[in-house]
Design an enzyme around this catalytic site. Structure first.
Site, PDB file in Angstrom:
ATOM      1  N   LYS A 159       0.852  -1.197   0.000  1.00 48.92           N
ATOM      2  CA  LYS A 159       0.000   0.000   0.000  1.00 48.92           C
ATOM      3  C   LYS A 159       0.884   1.242   0.000  1.00 48.92           C
ATOM      4  O   LYS A 159       1.147   1.837   1.043  1.00 48.92           O
ATOM      5  CB  LYS A 159      -0.923  -0.043   1.228  1.00 48.92           C
ATOM      6  CG  LYS A 159      -2.212   0.729   1.044  1.00 48.92           C
ATOM      7  CD  LYS A 159      -3.236   0.279   2.061  1.00 48.92           C
ATOM      8  CE  LYS A 159      -4.407   1.212   2.131  1.00 48.92           C
ATOM      9  NZ  LYS A 159      -5.151   1.376   0.880  1.00 48.92           N
TER      10      LYS A 159
ATOM     11  N   GLU B 191      -7.956  -5.392  -9.985  1.00 54.05           N
ATOM     12  CA  GLU B 191      -8.759  -4.805  -8.913  1.00 54.05           C
ATOM     13  C   GLU B 191      -9.203  -3.409  -9.302  1.00 54.05           C
ATOM     14  O   GLU B 191      -8.797  -2.867 -10.327  1.00 54.05           O
ATOM     15  CB  GLU B 191      -7.991  -4.797  -7.592  1.00 54.05           C
ATOM     16  CG  GLU B 191      -6.699  -4.031  -7.608  1.00 54.05           C
ATOM     17  CD  GLU B 191      -6.012  -4.025  -6.243  1.00 54.05           C
ATOM     18  OE1 GLU B 191      -6.686  -4.125  -5.216  1.00 54.05           O
ATOM     19  OE2 GLU B 191      -4.781  -3.895  -6.223  1.00 54.05           O
TER      20      GLU B 191
HETATM   21  N1  PLP Z   1      -7.111  -2.630  -3.151  1.00 56.90           N
HETATM   22  C1  PLP Z   1      -6.632  -1.385  -3.093  1.00 56.90           C
HETATM   23  C2  PLP Z   1      -5.821  -0.898  -4.219  1.00 56.90           C
HETATM   24  C3  PLP Z   1      -6.908  -0.580  -1.975  1.00 56.90           C
HETATM   25  O1  PLP Z   1      -6.458   0.664  -1.899  1.00 56.90           O
HETATM   26  C4  PLP Z   1      -7.683  -1.086  -0.924  1.00 56.90           C
HETATM   27  C5  PLP Z   1      -7.963  -0.267   0.256  1.00 56.90           C
HETATM   28  O2  PLP Z   1      -7.303  -0.347   1.228  1.00 56.90           O
HETATM   29  C6  PLP Z   1      -8.147  -2.398  -1.023  1.00 56.90           C
HETATM   30  C7  PLP Z   1      -7.854  -3.133  -2.150  1.00 56.90           C
HETATM   31  C8  PLP Z   1      -8.931  -2.992   0.079  1.00 56.90           C
HETATM   32  O3  PLP Z   1      -8.093  -3.343   1.131  1.00 56.90           O
HETATM   33  P1  PLP Z   1      -8.644  -3.399   2.606  1.00 56.90           P
HETATM   34  O4  PLP Z   1      -9.816  -4.302   2.572  1.00 56.90           O
HETATM   35  O5  PLP Z   1      -7.533  -3.966   3.399  1.00 56.90           O
HETATM   36  O6  PLP Z   1      -9.003  -2.028   2.979  1.00 56.90           O
HETATM   37  C1  COI Z   2      -9.006   2.140   2.036  1.00 55.16           C
HETATM   38  O1  COI Z   2      -9.997   1.483   1.712  1.00 55.16           O
HETATM   39  O2  COI Z   2      -8.618   2.213   3.197  1.00 55.16           O
HETATM   40  C2  COI Z   2      -8.245   2.885   1.068  1.00 55.16           C
HETATM   41  O3  COI Z   2      -7.076   3.002   1.249  1.00 55.16           O
HETATM   42  C3  COI Z   2      -8.918   3.552  -0.018  1.00 55.16           C
HETATM   43  C4  COI Z   2      -8.295   4.874  -0.322  1.00 55.16           C
HETATM   44  C5  COI Z   2      -7.228   4.719  -1.342  1.00 55.16           C
HETATM   45  C6  COI Z   2      -9.297   5.881  -0.688  1.00 55.16           C
END
Ligand code: PLP
Ligand code: COI
Length: 337
Positions: A179, A215
């Site tokens: 991330k 995604e």
């Molecule tokens: N994919 C991306 C590119 C994201 O930014 C996020 C958000 O965090 C997710 C997937 C979903 O991840 P999570 O469920 O850990 O928030």
């Molecule tokens: C999240 O779902 O926490 C994300 O990071 C999304 C964000 C990029 C807006």
């Protein structure tokens, strides 16, 4: 004092957390009111994108209490992201302590139970200090900011229309699985183009062959088949979503769906009766259609959230807001006094 959140926008809260890494060690960390940073203009975060971040939420229960969902998973993913960016890792206990302190200090800003609003928490780590050459920074800031938020996508629960981007957000062996800001910077223009053309968001294909779904810019993809399968892509260049991990578990053990992590070819969408995007900010957002090369594929469940997407949504949010018992040690209750 409760500030009503409007969608996914920033509202300044009372406190944020900040900790400095200098001479090879982290300081104690403090809460402060100012949400501005003063850093060297030569910080690696500014020039070379040496940074990473996380996203999680604090949820208000019906009894007024506050809880976090899978915070330790965020802490561990933060470490993987930091390591990939050649930054010092933040110990899991320090990460959790910083998040808990930030939530407690901003208790009044955690929206009330009932509207699916929450306090979004954004931990981040940036390279700072004087530096010109391409090398890791001499110093770092780990900070946690927060903001009350509502829906990420307008009209939550209504299926959204997506379009496949011609561009990639991540390289085959790049940083798509962590991330870090660079992935999101690469997704901004495709996202703008999608929105300008009337779509809620764009969806990315695999960077090697451009045949498989990766995604959405800020969420993972899943589809439900007629044969009671929950299918989600397996790829080294997508983020290992904590929401998706939770949905896989709920689909398998609560809904008795078969869970498959496999390639999802963009020309084989007709096997899905329902599709959705999942993530912390997006929660579960149903996908009504995906347009690719001028052809719009509409999923059968395009007017309302489909049956299984709804069940997953109710289970997930039920656990997050404390209405359904935590099946898996996913919840951290915040003690307020
Ligand atoms: N994919 C991306 C590119 C994201 O930014 C996020 C958000 O965090 C997710 C997937 C979903 O991840 P999570 O469920 O850990 O928030
Ligand atoms: C999240 O779902 O926490 C994300 O990071 C999304 C964000 C990029 C807006």
């Amino acid at each position: 004092m409760n500030t009503k959140p409007k969608g996914f926008t920033y509202t300044k809260v009372a406190y944020n957390y900040i900790s400095y890494f200098k001479d090879g060690k982290w300081d104690e960390g403090t809460l402060r009111e100012d949400d501005k940073l003063v850093i060297s203009a030569t910080s690696t975060a500014l020039h070379y994108g040496q940074q990473c971040f996380e996203g999680l939420k604090a949820y208000r229960r019906k009894d007024g209490g506050i809880q976090l969902f899978r915070v330790e998973d965020n802490a561990r993913r933060f470490q993987r992201s930091a390591d990939r960016m050649a930054m010092p890792i933040v110990p899991v206990e320090k990460f959790i302590d910083a998040v808990v302190k930030t939530v407690k200090a901003n208790e009044a800003f955690v929206p009330p139970y009932g509207n699916h609003e929450s306090l979004y928490i954004r931990p981040f780590l940036i390279g700072i200090g004087d530096n010109l050459g391409l090398r890791p920074a001499p110093e770092y800031i780990f900070s946690v900011i927060a903001s009350p938020v509502g829906n990420y996508f307008a009209g939550e629960a209504k299926p959204v229309d997506l379009i496949v981007s011609d561009d990639d957000r991540a390289a085959p062996h790049g940083t798509g699985d962590v991330k870090v800001g660079g992935n999101y910077a690469a997704s901004l223009k495709p996202q703008l183009i999608a929105r300008k053309n009337g779509y809620a968001e764009c969806i990315f294909l695999d960077p090697s062959t451009h045949t498989k779904i990766e995604e959405v810019g800020a969420a993972n993809f899943f589809g439900i088949t007629n044969d009671h399968q929950y299918v989600t892509p397996k790829s080294p260049s997508i983020l290992d979503s904590i929401t998706n991990r939770s949905l896989k578990w709920l689909a398998q053990y609560v809904l008795n769906l078969e869970v498959l992590e496999q390639d999802i070819f963009i020309n084989q969408l007709d096997k899905f009766v329902e599709a959705g995007a999942c993530g912390t900010a997006a929660a579960i957002t149903p996908i009504g259609s995906i347009t690719h090369l001028g052809v719009k594929h509409t999923f059968p469940a395009h007017e309302e959230m489909g049956e299984y997407t709804r069940k997953l949504y109710n289970l997930l949010t039920g656990i997050q807001f404390g209405d359904i018992e935590d099946p898996n040690h996913w919840i951290t209750k915040i003690s307020l006094h």
